[in-house]
Design an enzyme around this catalytic site. Structure first.
Site, PDB file in Angstrom:
ATOM      1  N   SER A   1       0.851  -1.205   0.000  1.00 38.47           N
ATOM      2  CA  SER A   1       0.000   0.000   0.000  1.00 38.47           C
ATOM      3  C   SER A   1       0.874   1.239   0.000  1.00 38.47           C
ATOM      4  CB  SER A   1      -0.883   0.018   1.245  1.00 38.47           C
ATOM      5  OG  SER A   1      -1.622   1.226   1.311  1.00 38.47           O
TER       6      SER A   1
ATOM      7  N   TYR B   1      -1.604  -0.727  11.226  1.00 39.02           N
ATOM      8  CA  TYR B   1      -1.843  -1.092   9.819  1.00 39.02           C
ATOM      9  C   TYR B   1      -0.773  -0.495   8.899  1.00 39.02           C
ATOM     10  CZ  TYR B   1      -3.712  -1.243   5.130  1.00 39.02           C
ATOM     11  OH  TYR B   1      -3.836  -1.453   3.779  1.00 39.02           O
TER      12      TYR B   1
HETATM   13  N1  LIG Z   1      -9.070  -0.567   0.249  1.00 36.20           N
HETATM   14  C1  LIG Z   1      -8.003   0.207   0.321  1.00 36.20           C
HETATM   15  O1  LIG Z   1      -8.101   1.461   0.397  1.00 36.20           O
HETATM   16  C2  LIG Z   1      -6.620  -0.408   0.276  1.00 36.20           C
HETATM   17  C3  LIG Z   1      -5.547   0.435  -0.029  1.00 36.20           C
HETATM   18  C4  LIG Z   1      -4.269  -0.110  -0.081  1.00 36.20           C
HETATM   19  C5  LIG Z   1      -4.083  -1.459   0.151  1.00 36.20           C
HETATM   20  N2  LIG Z   1      -5.136  -2.257   0.452  1.00 36.20           N
HETATM   21  C6  LIG Z   1      -4.883  -3.681   0.706  1.00 36.20           C
HETATM   22  O2  LIG Z   1      -5.577  -4.455  -0.235  1.00 36.20           O
HETATM   23  C7  LIG Z   1      -5.790  -5.771   0.297  1.00 36.20           C
HETATM   24  C8  LIG Z   1      -7.236  -6.160   0.056  1.00 36.20           C
HETATM   25  O3  LIG Z   1      -8.077  -5.276   0.799  1.00 36.20           O
HETATM   26  P1  LIG Z   1      -9.474  -4.745   0.235  1.00 36.20           P
HETATM   27  O4  LIG Z   1      -9.389  -3.279   0.173  1.00 36.20           O
HETATM   28  O5  LIG Z   1      -9.858  -5.506  -0.969  1.00 36.20           O
HETATM   29  O6  LIG Z   1     -10.416  -5.063   1.477  1.00 36.20           O
HETATM   30  P2  LIG Z   1     -11.625  -6.099   1.671  1.00 36.20           P
HETATM   31  O7  LIG Z   1     -12.664  -5.884   0.640  1.00 36.20           O
HETATM   32  O8  LIG Z   1     -11.985  -5.965   3.117  1.00 36.20           O
HETATM   33  O9  LIG Z   1     -10.957  -7.523   1.404  1.00 36.20           O
HETATM   34  C9  LIG Z   1     -10.071  -8.120   2.310  1.00 36.20           C
HETATM   35  C10 LIG Z   1      -9.979  -9.596   1.984  1.00 36.20           C
HETATM   36  O10 LIG Z   1      -8.984 -10.185   2.844  1.00 36.20           O
HETATM   37  C11 LIG Z   1      -9.591 -11.270   3.559  1.00 36.20           C
HETATM   38  N3  LIG Z   1      -8.971 -11.410   4.872  1.00 36.20           N
HETATM   39  C12 LIG Z   1      -8.694 -10.445   5.771  1.00 36.20           C
HETATM   40  N4  LIG Z   1      -8.143 -10.974   6.859  1.00 36.20           N
HETATM   41  C13 LIG Z   1      -8.066 -12.322   6.645  1.00 36.20           C
HETATM   42  C14 LIG Z   1      -7.598 -13.413   7.402  1.00 36.20           C
HETATM   43  N5  LIG Z   1      -7.061 -13.265   8.621  1.00 36.20           N
HETATM   44  N6  LIG Z   1      -7.666 -14.653   6.868  1.00 36.20           N
HETATM   45  C15 LIG Z   1      -8.212 -14.842   5.644  1.00 36.20           C
HETATM   46  N7  LIG Z   1      -8.667 -13.847   4.872  1.00 36.20           N
HETATM   47  C16 LIG Z   1      -8.600 -12.595   5.375  1.00 36.20           C
HETATM   48  C17 LIG Z   1     -11.064 -10.905   3.640  1.00 36.20           C
HETATM   49  O11 LIG Z   1     -11.822 -12.072   3.841  1.00 36.20           O
HETATM   50  P3  LIG Z   1     -12.768 -12.278   5.153  1.00 36.20           P
HETATM   51  O12 LIG Z   1     -13.796 -11.183   5.074  1.00 36.20           O
HETATM   52  O13 LIG Z   1     -13.295 -13.649   4.956  1.00 36.20           O
HETATM   53  O14 LIG Z   1     -11.885 -12.136   6.337  1.00 36.20           O
HETATM   54  C18 LIG Z   1     -11.291 -10.325   2.245  1.00 36.20           C
HETATM   55  O15 LIG Z   1     -11.421 -11.367   1.317  1.00 36.20           O
HETATM   56  C19 LIG Z   1      -5.381  -5.706   1.767  1.00 36.20           C
HETATM   57  O16 LIG Z   1      -4.092  -6.253   1.912  1.00 36.20           O
HETATM   58  C20 LIG Z   1      -5.348  -4.208   2.050  1.00 36.20           C
HETATM   59  O17 LIG Z   1      -4.461  -3.898   3.072  1.00 36.20           O
HETATM   60  C21 LIG Z   1      -6.417  -1.765   0.496  1.00 36.20           C
END
Ligand SMILES: NC(=O)c1ccc[n+]([C@@H]2O[C@H](COP(=O)([O-])OP(=O)(O)OC[C@H]3O[C@@H](n4cnc5c(N)ncnc54)[C@H](OP(=O)(O)O)[C@@H]3O)[C@@H](O)[C@H]2O)c1
Length: 262
Positions: A138, A151
């Site tokens: 990120s 985080y």
């Molecule tokens: N959204 C943003 O602004 C942003 C920006 C930069 C980077 N990111 C990164 O992008 C990645 C994906 O995030 P997202 O934005 O797509 O959020 P999201 O929609 O909340 O998706 C997160 C995914 O990770 C899974 N997950 C989380 N903790 C887990 C665990 N302990 N074991 C198994 N699965 C787990 C969740 O599944 P469950 O619900 O089943 O736990 C879900 O499938 C993350 O690494 C996040 O840090 C996001």
């Protein structure tokens, strides 16, 4: 024509960026082993199966060693061509006011479980002298995350780790790419308990575009990619600006209750 079908593991594929990454794979005819912690992973699998690919879903907590081992075992020795180490979650609020168990779960998911899986799959890839790894870091990794301290710290680790691993794997046939999104319109902020913060009100990228940027960068064997022009500019500024200034700017975005003051 070869009937070889590549296999990709995508973690955090039930929603958001991970689901969109899995969709990119399905569109390219790549079989999938997808994982998340909740039952929604089964619904994601059903949707992905509409493309002509095999999809297996594993429900496991990737913050735990056993969860990572369950996912790795589900490949049943089939070579993994691509690993999308994407699962992660955030946690808002002041560090001293956070539950330590929740803070540790962020670290165990975003760092410990992530690198444990990368080590297991990466060793097999190095052995076969072939493989691609995309790690979702990120731009938060460049910014001290006031009211999101743990985080942002995990993402600083991941951004750094990704470059180091890439250098170690030079000339092995295995590439490592770090996808660095900015604010993206997913369940992330709700799950992190940040719905009352200003960051929620800002314009966000769509997960499909972010995933496509990462997928294409990985296929090119690129070292890193920041998705979106605004984020690219922000990351250049963040790499040069003093940490104290960045921490103050982050406070304005992530302080609980800041949404009301916009
Ligand atoms: N959204 C943003 O602004 C942003 C920006 C930069 C980077 N990111 C990164 O992008 C990645 C994906 O995030 P997202 O934005 O797509 O959020 P999201 O929609 O909340 O998706 C997160 C995914 O990770 C899974 N997950 C989380 N903790 C887990 C665990 N302990 N074991 C198994 N699965 C787990 C969740 O599944 P469950 O619900 O089943 O736990 C879900 O499938 C993350 O690494 C996040 O840090 C996001």
């Amino acid at each position: 024509m070869s009937d070889y079908r590549p296999l990709a593991i995508v973690t955090g594929a039930s929603t958001g960026i991970g689901f969109a990454l899995a969709k990119c794979c399905a569109e390219e005819g790549i079989d999938l082993l997808i994982a998340a912690n909740e039952r929604a992973i089964e619904y994601a699998a059903a949707e992905l199966r509409q493309a002509d690919v095999e999809v297996e879903a594993v429900k496991c907590d990737l913050a735990e060693e056993q969860g990572v081992e369950k996912l790795y075992a589900a490949a049943r020795g089939r070579p993994v061509d691509m690993l999308f180490a994407n699962a992660g979650h955030g946690l808002g609020d002041a560090f001293l006011d956070q539950s330590f168990d929740q803070a540790r779960h962020v670290i165990d998911t975003n760092i410990t479980g992530t690198i444990y899986l990368i080590q297991k799959v990466g060793r097999d890839m190095r052995e076969r002298r072939r493989g691609r790894i995309l790690i979702t870091g990120s731009i938060a990794g460049f910014i001290p995350g006031t009211y999101s301290a743990v985080y942002n710290g995990t993402k600083a680790f991941i951004d750094s780790f990704s470059h180091a691993l890439r250098a170690e794997l030079q000339d092995t046939g295995v590439t490592v790419t770090c996808l660095m999104p900015g604010a993206t319109d997913t369940d992330f902020f709700k799950r992190a308990g940040m719905m009352d913060t200003r960051v929620v009100q800002q314009d966000k990228d769509g997960p499909a575009g972010v995933a496509r940027t990462g997928f294409d960068a990985m296929m090119r064997g690129q070292d890193e990619v920041v998705s979106g022009w605004t984020n690219k500019i922000q990351s250049v500024v963040a790499r040069a600006a003093p940490a104290g200034l960045l921490a103050e700017l982050h406070r304005k975005q992530a302080e609980p209750g800041s949404a009301k003051n916009k």
